[in-house]
Structure formats: C-alpha cells, structure tokens
Write a protein that holds these residues in place. Structure first.
Motif, mmCIF file in Angstrom:
data_model
loop_
_atom_site.group_PDB
_atom_site.id
_atom_site.type_symbol
_atom_site.label_atom_id
_atom_site.label_comp_id
_atom_site.label_asym_id
_atom_site.label_seq_id
_atom_site.Cartn_x
_atom_site.Cartn_y
_atom_site.Cartn_z
ATOM 1 N N LEU A 114 0.723 -1.014 -0.035
ATOM 2 C CA LEU A 114 0.043 -0.028 -0.060
ATOM 3 C C LEU A 114 0.817 1.260 0.007
ATOM 4 C CD1 LEU A 114 -2.885 -1.011 2.324
ATOM 5 C CD2 LEU A 114 -2.810 -1.150 -0.041
ATOM 6 N N ILE A 115 2.073 1.200 0.970
ATOM 7 C CA ILE A 115 2.913 2.410 0.916
ATOM 8 C C ILE A 115 3.196 2.650 -0.528
ATOM 9 C CG2 ILE A 115 4.952 1.623 1.539
ATOM 10 C CD1 ILE A 115 3.503 4.718 2.807
ATOM 11 N N HIS A 116 3.602 1.777 -1.401
ATOM 12 C CA HIS A 116 4.293 1.868 -2.749
ATOM 13 C C HIS A 116 3.152 2.188 -3.831
ATOM 14 C CE1 HIS A 116 7.386 -0.479 -1.066
ATOM 15 N NE2 HIS A 116 8.035 0.634 -1.737
ATOM 16 N N SER A 117 1.813 2.296 -3.303
ATOM 17 C CA SER A 117 0.831 2.567 -4.157
ATOM 18 C C SER A 117 0.536 4.047 -4.788
ATOM 19 C CB SER A 117 -0.606 1.945 -3.846
ATOM 20 O OG SER A 117 -1.042 2.940 -2.568
ATOM 21 N N PRO A 118 0.365 4.259 -5.697
ATOM 22 C CA PRO A 118 0.197 5.866 -6.165
ATOM 23 C C PRO A 118 -1.016 6.450 -5.453
ATOM 24 C CG PRO A 118 0.103 4.709 -8.103
ATOM 25 C CD PRO A 118 0.449 3.619 -6.887
ATOM 26 N N GLU A 119 -2.099 5.594 -5.185
ATOM 27 C CA GLU A 119 -3.240 6.254 -4.543
ATOM 28 C C GLU A 119 -3.141 6.554 -3.116
ATOM 29 O OE1 GLU A 119 -3.999 3.053 -7.766
ATOM 30 O OE2 GLU A 119 -2.934 3.135 -5.980
ATOM 31 N N CYS A 124 -2.266 10.817 0.971
ATOM 32 C CA CYS A 124 -1.586 11.331 2.186
ATOM 33 C C CYS A 124 -0.438 12.322 1.784
ATOM 34 C CB CYS A 124 -0.561 10.105 2.611
ATOM 35 S SG CYS A 124 -1.382 8.977 3.440
ATOM 36 N N GLU A 125 -0.608 12.882 0.411
ATOM 37 C CA GLU A 125 0.037 14.199 0.079
ATOM 38 C C GLU A 125 1.472 14.115 0.372
ATOM 39 O OE1 GLU A 125 -1.984 17.551 1.489
ATOM 40 O OE2 GLU A 125 -3.917 16.995 0.561
ATOM 41 N N MET A 126 2.055 12.733 0.128
ATOM 42 C CA MET A 126 3.574 12.653 0.303
ATOM 43 C C MET A 126 4.374 13.548 -0.656
ATOM 44 S SD MET A 126 4.209 8.694 0.482
ATOM 45 C CE MET A 126 3.062 7.529 1.529
ATOM 46 N N PRO A 127 5.163 14.254 0.170
ATOM 47 C CA PRO A 127 6.269 15.231 -0.785
ATOM 48 C C PRO A 127 6.969 14.113 -1.755
ATOM 49 C CG PRO A 127 6.273 15.577 1.565
ATOM 50 C CD PRO A 127 5.403 14.402 1.347
ATOM 51 N N PRO A 128 7.408 14.801 -2.873
ATOM 52 C CA PRO A 128 8.168 14.056 -3.954
ATOM 53 C C PRO A 128 9.301 13.456 -3.378
ATOM 54 C CG PRO A 128 7.219 16.251 -4.858
ATOM 55 C CD PRO A 128 7.263 16.091 -3.438
ATOM 56 N N ASP A 129 9.912 14.030 -2.545
ATOM 57 C CA ASP A 129 11.093 13.315 -1.960
ATOM 58 C C ASP A 129 11.040 12.208 -1.322
ATOM 59 O OD1 ASP A 129 12.869 15.383 -3.178
ATOM 60 O OD2 ASP A 129 12.995 16.608 -1.547
ATOM 61 N N VAL A 134 10.761 6.192 -0.463
ATOM 62 C CA VAL A 134 9.856 5.096 -0.131
ATOM 63 C C VAL A 134 9.968 4.191 -1.465
ATOM 64 C CG1 VAL A 134 7.590 4.286 -0.281
ATOM 65 C CG2 VAL A 134 8.304 6.351 1.321
ATOM 66 N N MET A 135 9.837 4.575 -2.524
ATOM 67 C CA MET A 135 9.992 3.708 -3.902
ATOM 68 C C MET A 135 11.346 2.912 -3.731
ATOM 69 S SD MET A 135 6.945 3.810 -4.765
ATOM 70 C CE MET A 135 6.871 2.990 -6.402
ATOM 71 N N LYS A 136 12.414 3.542 -3.446
ATOM 72 C CA LYS A 136 13.603 2.769 -3.548
ATOM 73 C C LYS A 136 13.998 1.949 -2.436
ATOM 74 C CE LYS A 136 16.020 6.459 -5.928
ATOM 75 N NZ LYS A 136 17.132 7.595 -5.843
#
Length: 138
Positions: A114-119, A124-129, A134-136
């Motif tokens: 779920l944390i890897h899901s774009p949704e 959660c308005e995650m900042p791009p950084d 997270v994706m790495k």
C-alpha cells in the motif's frame, strides 16, 4: 531539535502519523437548489525522517480510498467506522472517527504494497522526496 546525519542513518525510516485535529467546514454546492453542507475535515501530521507534512481529508475521502485499495490490492486495511447520516458533526462521533481514521492511516503506511501505491501516496500528499525514498525501499 534536528537530527544529525548519524542519527538519521541509524534510525529506521518509518512513516509515522498522528492526529492533527479536526475542522468543521462547509461544502458549497454549485447545483441549483442544493444547500451548503457541513462536514468535518480530519487532519494528520506525517513524519518520515526529516520530512514533515500535514494533510486534511473528510470521511468520504477515506471511504473512496478504501474502495480503491480493496478492489485494486485486495488487502483491506483496518476497517472504517460506519457512515452516519445523523450526528456526524457531534463532537463524540468526530473524536471517535479521528481515532479510527488515524489507525487506518497507520495501517496503510505500514503495509509495503500500500505504501508503494500511487493512490495512497497521493491521498497522504506525500512530498516528492518522500515518494522517491519510499519507492527505493528507504
């Protein structure tokens, strides 16, 4: 106090969340004959290493996210409280919902799929950084 680079490296990177309050808001409808409707926005303060951000969502936003996560990933997070037509602005109801919604957010951000899901990231308005780390797998 800001963490030193050594402290940041030693500390496991986990997204944390805490309740950041609630706000009574009014939705202004554009349709003819529709009255403005009051609703509660629930705030969440998120932290991930040195990053901090706050996002606000209404209960219906959580309901939509839950439907997407369940249909797309088949991993239902902690359940949401039932919808309410009457009494949803009651302080006791709002506080109880805030607790359950916080548990929902924490459950979601702790599940790798779920944390890897774009949704969820957008919700959660995650900042791009943060998304990049997270994706790495950080």
């Amino acid at each position: 106090l800001a963490a030193t680079p050594e402290e940041m490296a030693a500390k496991p990177r986990v997204i944390e969340a805490r309740a950041a309050g609630t706000q009574a808001r009014t939705q202004r409808e554009c349709g003819v004959g529709l009255m403005p409707r009051d609703y509660t926005a629930y705030g969440f303060q998120m932290t991930f290493g040195k990053f901090e951000w706050t996002f606000w969502r209404r209960f219906s936003d959580f309901d939509r996210l839950d439907a997407v996560l369940n249909s797309k990933y088949g991993l239902p997070p902690v359940g949401l409280p039932p919808k309410q037509i009457f009494g949803r602005m009651d302080e006791t109801v709002v506080r109880a919902r805030q607790r359950v919604l916080l548990a929902y957010v924490l459950d979601c951000v702790r599940r790798p799929v779920l944390i890897h899901s774009p949704e969820l990231q957008a919700f959660c308005e995650m900042p791009p950084d943060v998304v990049t780390i997270v994706m790495k797998g950080g």
